[in-house]
Motif scaffolding. Structure first.
Motif, PDB file in Angstrom:
ATOM      1  N   THR A  21      43.222   8.152  20.836  1.00 29.27           N
ATOM      2  CA  THR A  21      43.782   8.713  19.599  1.00 29.27           C
ATOM      3  C   THR A  21      44.078   7.663  18.555  1.00 29.27           C
ATOM      4  O   THR A  21      44.265   8.019  17.671  1.00 29.27           O
ATOM      5  CB  THR A  21      45.056   9.398  20.185  1.00 29.27           C
ATOM      6  N   LYS A  55      43.096   7.807  14.932  1.00 31.61           N
ATOM      7  CA  LYS A  55      41.753   7.827  14.556  1.00 31.61           C
ATOM      8  C   LYS A  55      41.261   8.347  13.189  1.00 31.61           C
ATOM      9  O   LYS A  55      40.344   7.806  12.506  1.00 31.61           O
ATOM     10  CB  LYS A  55      40.824   8.475  15.632  1.00 31.61           C
ATOM     11  N   ASP A  56      42.055   9.626  12.884  1.00 34.64           N
ATOM     12  CA  ASP A  56      41.540  10.318  11.561  1.00 34.64           C
ATOM     13  C   ASP A  56      41.708   9.250  10.441  1.00 34.64           C
ATOM     14  O   ASP A  56      41.010   9.299   9.525  1.00 34.64           O
ATOM     15  CB  ASP A  56      42.094  11.824  11.370  1.00 34.64           C
ATOM     16  N   GLU A  57      42.984   8.609  10.418  1.00 31.54           N
ATOM     17  CA  GLU A  57      43.156   7.816   9.332  1.00 31.54           C
ATOM     18  C   GLU A  57      42.023   6.531   9.066  1.00 31.54           C
ATOM     19  O   GLU A  57      41.642   6.153   8.096  1.00 31.54           O
ATOM     20  CB  GLU A  57      44.815   7.166   9.620  1.00 31.54           C
ATOM     21  N   LYS A  60      38.722   7.568   7.792  1.00 31.87           N
ATOM     22  CA  LYS A  60      38.883   8.108   6.356  1.00 31.87           C
ATOM     23  C   LYS A  60      38.709   6.543   5.576  1.00 31.87           C
ATOM     24  O   LYS A  60      38.002   6.545   4.552  1.00 31.87           O
ATOM     25  CB  LYS A  60      40.181   8.857   6.178  1.00 31.87           C
TER      26      LYS A  60
END
Length: 88
Positions: A21, A55-57, A60
């Motif tokens: 994560t 992870k998403d950050e 992006k």
């Protein structure tokens, strides 16, 4: 993003660590060898800056960097075309 600032370790970190994560980015890695004295022991290891992302950050941020690089390449190609046209 969490910026942990300067950290130290006796193990040299990789530049990037990816978990399920999180993404940990190690930058400015430098070898440190400090001799000790009577009051404080010495240190031999590594000093670095540590930043944690989810992870998403991180994905992006990388996508934005890729877009910026693509734009810069396009601008450079256009500039080279203009130079070739001026020469020809």
């Amino acid at each position: 993003m969490i910026d942990y600032g300067k950290q130290r370790s006796t193990v040299k970190p990789d530049g990037l660590e990816i978990t399920e994560t999180k993404v940990f980015v190690y930058s400015d890695i430098e070898e440190v060898d400090e001799s000790g004295n009577d009051e404080q022991p010495g240190f031999a290891g590594y000093e670095f800056n540590l930043t944690e992302y989810n992870k998403d950050e991180y994905i992006k941020i990388q996508a934005e960097k890729n877009t910026d690089l693509e734009n810069e390449i396009t601008q450079a190609q256009l500039a080279m075309c203009e130079i070739y046209e001026m020469m020809g």
